[in-house]
Write a protein that holds these residues in place. Structure first.
Motif, PDB file in Angstrom:
ATOM      1  N   GLU A 125       0.825  -1.203   0.000  1.00 31.89           N
ATOM      2  CA  GLU A 125       0.000   0.000   0.000  1.00 31.89           C
ATOM      3  C   GLU A 125       0.868   1.266   0.000  1.00 31.89           C
ATOM      4  OE1 GLU A 125      -2.655   0.152   3.342  1.00 31.89           O
ATOM      5  OE2 GLU A 125      -3.418   2.108   2.707  1.00 31.89           O
ATOM      6  N   ARG A 161       2.799   1.628  -3.284  1.00 30.99           N
ATOM      7  CA  ARG A 161       1.926   2.100  -4.378  1.00 30.99           C
ATOM      8  C   ARG A 161       1.614   3.583  -4.230  1.00 30.99           C
ATOM      9  NH1 ARG A 161      -1.382  -3.249  -4.036  1.00 30.99           N
ATOM     10  NH2 ARG A 161      -0.266  -4.487  -5.603  1.00 30.99           N
ATOM     11  N   TYR A 162       1.403   4.035  -3.002  1.00 32.15           N
ATOM     12  CA  TYR A 162       1.175   5.466  -2.772  1.00 32.15           C
ATOM     13  C   TYR A 162       2.359   6.279  -3.304  1.00 32.15           C
ATOM     14  CZ  TYR A 162       1.497   9.876  -0.239  1.00 32.15           C
ATOM     15  OH  TYR A 162       1.679  11.192   0.061  1.00 32.15           O
ATOM     16  N   ILE A 195       4.652   5.444  -5.537  1.00 29.26           N
ATOM     17  CA  ILE A 195       4.786   5.358  -6.998  1.00 29.26           C
ATOM     18  C   ILE A 195       3.721   6.224  -7.683  1.00 29.26           C
ATOM     19  CG2 ILE A 195       4.562   3.803  -8.989  1.00 29.26           C
ATOM     20  CD1 ILE A 195       5.833   1.595  -7.210  1.00 29.26           C
ATOM     21  N   GLU A 196       2.484   6.154  -7.158  1.00 26.50           N
ATOM     22  CA  GLU A 196       1.396   6.913  -7.794  1.00 26.50           C
ATOM     23  C   GLU A 196       1.600   8.416  -7.644  1.00 26.50           C
ATOM     24  OE1 GLU A 196      -2.208   5.163  -6.244  1.00 26.50           O
ATOM     25  OE2 GLU A 196      -1.653   3.245  -7.190  1.00 26.50           O
ATOM     26  N   LYS A 197       2.042   8.850  -6.477  1.00 29.58           N
ATOM     27  CA  LYS A 197       2.286  10.294  -6.311  1.00 29.58           C
ATOM     28  C   LYS A 197       3.480  10.718  -7.162  1.00 29.58           C
ATOM     29  CE  LYS A 197       2.108  13.895  -2.792  1.00 29.58           C
ATOM     30  NZ  LYS A 197       1.974  14.190  -1.357  1.00 29.58           N
ATOM     31  N   ALA A 254       4.227   9.624  -9.976  1.00 32.59           N
ATOM     32  CA  ALA A 254       3.791   9.703 -11.377  1.00 32.59           C
ATOM     33  C   ALA A 254       3.110  11.031 -11.700  1.00 32.59           C
ATOM     34  CB  ALA A 254       2.838   8.549 -11.689  1.00 32.59           C
ATOM     35  N   GLN A 255       2.781  11.829 -10.653  1.00 34.19           N
ATOM     36  CA  GLN A 255       2.123  13.129 -10.884  1.00 34.19           C
ATOM     37  C   GLN A 255       3.119  14.267 -11.077  1.00 34.19           C
ATOM     38  OE1 GLN A 255      -0.394  13.778  -7.445  1.00 34.19           O
ATOM     39  NE2 GLN A 255      -1.173  11.684  -7.551  1.00 34.19           N
ATOM     40  N   THR A 256       4.419  13.976 -11.022  1.00 34.39           N
ATOM     41  CA  THR A 256       5.415  15.045 -10.946  1.00 34.39           C
ATOM     42  C   THR A 256       5.932  15.525 -12.288  1.00 34.39           C
ATOM     43  OG1 THR A 256       7.210  13.438 -10.843  1.00 34.39           O
ATOM     44  CG2 THR A 256       6.265  14.155  -8.732  1.00 34.39           C
ATOM     45  N   ARG A 261      10.494  11.155 -13.678  1.00 34.48           N
ATOM     46  CA  ARG A 261      10.429   9.738 -13.297  1.00 34.48           C
ATOM     47  C   ARG A 261      10.862   9.616 -11.835  1.00 34.48           C
ATOM     48  NH1 ARG A 261      10.736   6.875 -18.555  1.00 34.48           N
ATOM     49  NH2 ARG A 261      11.431   8.392 -20.102  1.00 34.48           N
ATOM     50  N   TYR A 295      10.997   7.161  -8.858  1.00 36.97           N
ATOM     51  CA  TYR A 295      10.915   5.732  -8.526  1.00 36.97           C
ATOM     52  C   TYR A 295      10.943   5.542  -7.014  1.00 36.97           C
ATOM     53  CZ  TYR A 295      12.274   5.145 -13.428  1.00 36.97           C
ATOM     54  OH  TYR A 295      12.314   5.186 -14.799  1.00 36.97           O
TER      55      TYR A 295
END
Ligand SMILES: [Zn+2]
Length: 423
Positions: free
Chosen positions: A104, A107-108, A110-112, A114-116, A119, A121
């Motif tokens: 969990e 994933r939080y 990685i997902e945040k 992806a908003q930047t 890349r 990681y």
């Protein structure tokens, strides 16, 4: 479609250099043509005249404090600092709260990330809660996107746990990044056990703390074949151990930080808690050995260990203040100032240590400029000087503020999109 015209291309991977124009279409570099020879087309134009066009920088070691400590930094503010420093890829460490020892939280992150626009990681932890006792579900975490494993901030002190982690990480083809500092040899952290610690009435953190663990972990690599990264190398003994391990053909990698290749323990006298970092900045000889290691390939990556802390935290007495300094916005300039200008490295070699090598070692895209590849690019001017300012990070705990720095980042492009422009 974007055309980058008039610049000097410098591909750190191939060493290709010269006046070339680039065309980007749908995020991909579709053409690299000799200067002035790109066929005319309707495109946005970036004028790079007098500037260098190279691969976006890649940092295998940043702390974005998110989740849990977002008063220091969060993933979005950290990414803004990264862009301004010329980075298109960063790997976040996992001493957050909660830790990425579970799907969990991973994933939080990685997902945040992806908003930047760049890349971002995430690592996963080696042990649950970074407590060094019970291994995480490395297999599930790798499948969910963790690019490497680390308990950075703390060492993995139990050799049996480390050995088991290496066996499992090796089977997954993933690297383990290691903060090598045996607490048995650390009286007070963040200052070298030496002259300056003595002046402060402290014993400090000894060099044995680092190299004893480096020695142990090289033995574990020899047995398991697992790739490791010795983070923020601080002493000459570690450099020598890593050099010998590489000669043996072992998959042992290493990082140096800008603060360790720029300063000595005297920085603690001069800057106090702003120079408090783990492992500590050590002596002139250690600094020279780190630079030598960068020159001969023993140390194959430059990592910032960007570690934001709030001003009130750094204002605490030395022993109580947290360790770490922000680093993303001055790293490249310090590389130019301390490594390229004195003639230790060529510009291409510096760029390789800050992009090609970390990308290849971590196993992520980037670090090259070639036709058919995604356009992760940095356009900069190496000669113009600037004064290091407060920066875009939420925190500004660095001794370099106010210093003169060569190198201005003008444009950062990630996946073909302009994500930063210095206007
Ligand atoms: Zn560390």
């Amino acid at each position: 479609m974007t055309d980058i015209l008039g610049g000097t291309l410098l591909d750190p991977e191939s060493g290709k250099a010269g006046l070339y124009d680039l065309r980007i279409r749908d995020g991909i570099i579709t053409e690299i043509a000799e200067g002035g020879k790109l066929p005319a087309a309707e495109a946005d134009v970036i004028d790079a005249t007098g500037r260098i066009v190279t691969a976006g920088l890649v940092d295998p070691h940043v702390h974005f404090r998110d989740p849990g400590f977002t008063h220091k930094e969060d993933i979005l503010t950290g990414a803004e600092a990264a862009k301004r420093g010329g980075y298109t890829s960063v790997v976040m460490m996992g001493n957050t709260s909660p830790h990425p020892d579970n799907l969990e939280t991973l994933r939080y992150m990685i997902e945040k990330g992806a908003q930047t626009g760049i890349r971002v990681y995430a690592c996963a932890n080696v042990t649950m809660g970074m407590e060094g006792k019970e291994l995480t579900d490395l297999e599930a975490l790798a499948a969910a996107g963790a690019v490497l494993f680390t308990d950075d901030g703390l060492p993995v002190t139990d050799a049996g746990i480390m050995r088991e982690a290496c066996k499992r990480a090796q089977a997954l083809g993933k690297m383990i990044s290691l903060h090598e500092e045996d607490p048995a040899f650390v009286k007070e952290s963040g200052v070298n056990a030496g002259a300056v610690a003595k002046e402060l009435g402290l014993s400090g953190a000894s060099r044995e703390a680092e190299y004893s663990m480096v020695e142990r972990d090289i033995a574990i690599v020899r047995e398991t074949g697992c790739a490791i990264d010795v983070q923020h190398v601080s002493c000459k003994e570690s450099v020598e151990l890593i050099r010998e391990a590489k000669k043996e053909g072992l998959p042992v990698h290493a990082e140096a930080t800008p603060h360790h290749f720029t300063m000595t323990e005297d920085a603690v006298r001069q800057y106090g808690t702003l120079a408090k970092v783990n492992p500590p900045i050590r002596t002139k000889e250690d600094r020279a050995a780190i630079i030598e290691g960068l020159k001969d390939g023993t140390i194959d990556m430059i990592a910032t260990d960007h570690a934001p802390h709030a001003a009130e935290e750094k204002a605490l007495p030395f022993v109580k203040a947290p360790s770490g300094m922000t680093g993303l916005e001055n790293a490249f300039s310090l590389g130019l100032r301390e490594l390229v200008r004195p003639g230790h490295l060529t510009l291409t070699e510096l760029l390789r240590l800050m992009s090609t090598n970390p990308a290849r070692i971590v196993g992520i895209p980037g670090g090259y400029v070639r036709e058919g590849a995604e356009a992760d690019l940095l356009i900069f001017d190496p000669d113009t000087e600037r004064v290091a300012d407060r920066g875009l990070s939420r925190s500004s705990n660095t001794p370099f503020t106010g210093q003169r720095m060569p190198g201005v980042v003008h444009t950062v492009i990630c996946k073909g999109k302009t994500v930063y422009e210095n206007v």
